[in-house]
Design an enzyme around this catalytic site. Structure first.
Site, PDB file in Angstrom:
ATOM      1  N   TYR A   1       0.807  -1.109  -0.104  1.00  0.00           N
ATOM      2  CA  TYR A   1      -0.096   0.020   0.016  1.00  0.00           C
ATOM      3  C   TYR A   1       0.806   1.280  -0.172  1.00  0.00           C
ATOM      4  O   TYR A   1       0.844   2.328  -0.668  1.00  0.00           O
ATOM      5  CB  TYR A   1      -0.853  -0.123   1.300  1.00  0.00           C
TER       6      TYR A   1
ATOM      7  N   PHE B   1      -8.626  19.251 -25.154  1.00  0.00           N
ATOM      8  CA  PHE B   1      -9.053  18.021 -25.380  1.00  0.00           C
ATOM      9  C   PHE B   1     -10.266  17.766 -24.377  1.00  0.00           C
ATOM     10  O   PHE B   1     -10.567  18.715 -23.262  1.00  0.00           O
ATOM     11  CB  PHE B   1      -7.858  17.043 -24.808  1.00  0.00           C
ATOM     12  N   THR B   2     -11.189  16.762 -24.769  1.00  0.00           N
ATOM     13  CA  THR B   2     -12.548  16.807 -24.005  1.00  0.00           C
ATOM     14  C   THR B   2     -12.412  16.813 -22.649  1.00  0.00           C
ATOM     15  O   THR B   2     -12.984  17.675 -21.892  1.00  0.00           O
ATOM     16  CB  THR B   2     -13.283  15.714 -24.568  1.00  0.00           C
TER      17      THR B   2
ATOM     18  N   ASP C   1       0.552  18.493 -21.751  1.00  0.00           N
ATOM     19  CA  ASP C   1      -0.035  17.414 -21.505  1.00  0.00           C
ATOM     20  C   ASP C   1       0.813  16.494 -22.580  1.00  0.00           C
ATOM     21  O   ASP C   1       0.894  16.401 -23.546  1.00  0.00           O
ATOM     22  CB  ASP C   1      -1.528  17.544 -22.091  1.00  0.00           C
TER      23      ASP C   1
ATOM     24  N   LYS D   1      -1.509   5.866 -22.975  1.00  0.00           N
ATOM     25  CA  LYS D   1      -0.903   6.010 -24.242  1.00  0.00           C
ATOM     26  C   LYS D   1       0.850   5.998 -24.068  1.00  0.00           C
ATOM     27  O   LYS D   1       1.384   5.346 -24.809  1.00  0.00           O
ATOM     28  CB  LYS D   1      -1.230   7.269 -24.877  1.00  0.00           C
TER      29      LYS D   1
ATOM     30  N   ARG E   1     -15.408  12.710 -33.888  1.00  0.00           N
ATOM     31  CA  ARG E   1     -14.518  13.702 -33.471  1.00  0.00           C
ATOM     32  C   ARG E   1     -14.961  15.056 -34.211  1.00  0.00           C
ATOM     33  O   ARG E   1     -14.404  15.522 -35.033  1.00  0.00           O
ATOM     34  CB  ARG E   1     -12.945  13.737 -33.487  1.00  0.00           C
TER      35      ARG E   1
ATOM     36  N   PHE F   1     -20.972  12.298 -25.885  1.00  0.00           N
ATOM     37  CA  PHE F   1     -20.690  11.503 -27.072  1.00  0.00           C
ATOM     38  C   PHE F   1     -20.200  10.018 -26.451  1.00  0.00           C
ATOM     39  O   PHE F   1     -20.347   9.159 -27.294  1.00  0.00           O
ATOM     40  CB  PHE F   1     -19.365  12.061 -27.728  1.00  0.00           C
TER      41      PHE F   1
HETATM   42  N1  F0G Z   1      -5.100  14.174 -22.865  1.00  0.00           N
HETATM   43  C1  F0G Z   1      -4.899  13.747 -23.837  1.00  0.00           C
HETATM   44  C2  F0G Z   1      -4.356  14.523 -25.145  1.00  0.00           C
HETATM   45  C3  F0G Z   1      -5.772  12.438 -24.274  1.00  0.00           C
HETATM   46  O1  F0G Z   1      -5.631  12.068 -25.661  1.00  0.00           O
HETATM   47  C4  F0G Z   1      -6.243  11.864 -23.451  1.00  0.00           C
HETATM   48  C5  F0G Z   1      -7.084  10.546 -23.737  1.00  0.00           C
HETATM   49  C6  F0G Z   1      -6.135  12.257 -22.053  1.00  0.00           C
HETATM   50  C7  F0G Z   1      -5.549  13.588 -21.988  1.00  0.00           C
HETATM   51  C8  F0G Z   1      -7.216  11.651 -21.065  1.00  0.00           C
HETATM   52  O2  F0G Z   1      -6.217  10.539 -20.511  1.00  0.00           O
HETATM   53  O3  F0G Z   1      -7.859   8.592 -21.070  1.00  0.00           O
HETATM   54  O4  F0G Z   1      -6.205   8.422 -19.585  1.00  0.00           O
HETATM   55  O5  F0G Z   1      -7.925   9.863 -18.707  1.00  0.00           O
HETATM   56  N2  F0G Z   1      -7.485  10.244 -24.861  1.00  0.00           N
HETATM   57  C9  F0G Z   1      -8.231   9.187 -25.171  1.00  0.00           C
HETATM   58  C10 F0G Z   1      -8.620   8.886 -26.671  1.00  0.00           C
HETATM   59  C11 F0G Z   1      -9.229   8.916 -24.182  1.00  0.00           C
HETATM   60  O6  F0G Z   1      -9.200   8.241 -27.163  1.00  0.00           O
HETATM   61  O7  F0G Z   1      -8.191   9.831 -27.265  1.00  0.00           O
HETATM   62  P1  F0G Z   1      -7.165   9.266 -19.986  1.00  0.00           P
END
Ligand code: F0G
Length: 481
Positions: free
Chosen positions: A80, A132-133, A222, A265, A388, A454
């Site tokens: 832990y 980013f979303t 990021d 990623k 997208r 989405f």
């Molecule tokens: N920043 C970027 C540039 C991303 O592409 C993503 C995730 C995140 C942050 C968030 O990271 O998913 O680990 O919480 N992109 C995924 C995609 C979801 O399908 O493009 P996460």
């Protein structure tokens, strides 16, 4: 290693790895794919993976692992607090990025949650190359506002600009300079996701960081899509042609104060983390890890994944390991371009991006051309892409729906996962769909969630175009799946 040339001059990407573990795929007949799409509410996020042939929804958490990663997972130290696994990951991050402090989190958006919680105040702005979303959601949720300052070329669909992810430095200087105290932070996104996985140049990052330093505003990077961006700096930015990936990485890290990443990623695993240069800042963020994520030495991640990420980060420093994704994407983009299929150029990282606004120029943006094309592509091929475009936007407080700058169907290329013949199959079916594009119709909401609609909203087609598309496929392909 640079590209291998073929005797007859073909331009083919060549894998510098071999496949040793496989997963069987199923390709349903088109009639069953139509039923699966209906059940999924014409939203590719809601498809069951068992019904998908090539899953090009995302590159997140679905990258192939190396044998060294899998071996390391067996050596994880389950504790832990104070796990040796954490120390190995922390040491690797320090080694690569040169920042002293690290906070683990379960994935990228969890890092965004902590960063926004600490840095964003009501009414503050966050200038960035592009949103980013999930990033935007965390900022606006705290009353902050995202200001996008992408250079003009970034939003041009076809371009020869090598670094479409660059931020407009003059606009950044003006925006930050107006009232630096009201700027929560500046954010640069590597491999800018929503505009087609487009990179920034190292020069652009250096200039943006100089603006941040002048006005004493933190720079947050990021780095989720850093692997692709590293590749592009190496092959497209002349000044760094002879630099190693490790040297480029170190220089990138020198040009930000905080760096966070989705290890779904970056690092070929599943997790996330925030690297911080300054102790004071680290202490401000630290408390939120045990509160939202887990204890400081695992932050919601499995120790096995942390071991895999440690090795995956080291592999990211190897050109042969990070080239395959961008090279396959380039091949796919160029093959589609040759067939006059409208795609985002130049090829970026992450995936190939079809310009649905042009592919389906008969569908008004209010009827979601990119969403409709993603649904049609699944029906025609079993390939799952991602919308997208406007569907990925969110209504404002008055219920008005902003129309997206671009309507894209993203065909993500999970790293080291697909073969070239699978990519050729996807191109073939997209080609067929393009010849029959007039048959594709629009979509409308059947169920529209308020937040991140989405992901789990449901739609219905306008009219019976999907059935007609299936009938045309049967005419053209007879007994093919
Ligand atoms: N920043 C970027 C540039 C991303 O592409 C993503 C995730 C995140 C942050 C968030 O990271 O998913 O680990 O919480 N992109 C995924 C995609 C979801 O399908 O493009 P996460």
């Amino acid at each position: 290693m640079s590209k291998v040339s073929f005797y007859r001059g073909q331009q083919l990407p060549l894998e510098m790895h071999k496949v040793r573990i496989i997963q069987k795929l199923t390709l349903l007949p088109i009639e069953e794919r139509l039923e699966a799409m209906k059940t999924a509410g014409y939203n590719t996020f809601l498809l069951e993976n068992k019904d998908v042939f090539l899953d090009m929804l995302t590159d997140s958490g679905v990258n192939a692992m190396s044998q060294n990663q899998q071996a390391a997972m067996l050596m994880a130290d389950d504790a832990y607090a104070g796990s040796a696994t954490y120390t190995r990951l922390h040491d690797k991050l320090k080694d690569i990025f040169g920042m002293d402090y690290f906070l683990p989190a379960h994935q990228g958006r969890a890092c965004e949650n902590i960063i926004a919680e600490v840095l964003v105040g009501d009414g503050q702005i966050v200038p960035m190359n592009y949103h980013f979303t999930t990033t935007k959601q965390h900022i606006t949720y705290r009353g902050g506002e995202v200001i996008e300052l992408i250079e003009e070329a970034g939003l041009e669909v076809t371009s020869s600009e090598k670094f479409k992810g660059n931020i407009d430095i003059a606009a950044l200087r003006e925006t930050v300079g107006k009232d630096p105290a009201n700027v929560a932070f500046v954010r640069m996104e590597a491999g800018t996701n929503l505009i087609g996985g487009q990179p920034f140049s190292l020069k652009n990052l250096q200039e943006a960081y100089a603006v941040c330093q002048e006005f004493e505003v933190p720079m947050v990077l990021d780095a989720s899509l850093l692997a692709d961006n590293l590749h592009f700096i190496k092959v497209r930015e002349d000044e760094y042609a002879d630099a190693s990936i490790r040297e480029i990485t170190a220089e990138i890290a020198r040009n930000c104060d905080i760096l966070y990443f989705s290890a779904r990623k970056l690092g070929f695993g599943r997790g996330g983390g925030i690297c911080i240069r300054d102790e004071e800042m680290y202490k401000r963020m630290r408390g939120f890890v045990p509160m939202f994520e887990g204890f400081l030495t695992y932050g919601g991640m499995s120790v096995r994944e942390m071991e895999a990420i440690t090795i995956g980060l080291e592999e990211t420093m190897d050109e042969d390991m990070i080239n395959q994704g961008p090279q396959f994407i380039e091949y796919m983009v160029e093959e589609m371009d040759r067939r006059n299929i409208p795609v985002i150029t130049p090829a970026g990282g992450l995936g190939a991006h079809i310009n649905a606004m042009k592919f389906c120029d008969h569908i008004p943006q209010e009827e979601y051309p990119a969403g409709a094309l993603a649904a049609a592509l699944y029906i025609a091929s079993g390939v799952r892409g991602m919308e997208r475009g406007t569907m990925s936007e969110q209504r404002d407080d008055n219920g008005v729906e902003p129309l997206a700058d671009m309507e894209l169907v993203r065909l993500a290329m999970p790293r080291r996962v697909f073969t070239l013949s699978q990519v050729n199959y996807a191109i073939d079916r997209i080609d067929w769909l393009y010849q029959n594009r007039e048959m594709i119709g629009g979509l409308e909401w059947a169920e529209e969630p308020e937040i991140l609609r989405f992901f789990y909203g449901r739609l219905v087609p306008k009219g019976d175009w999907a059935e007609k598309l299936v009938a045309k496929f049967r005419e053209d392909f007879e007994d093919s799946l």
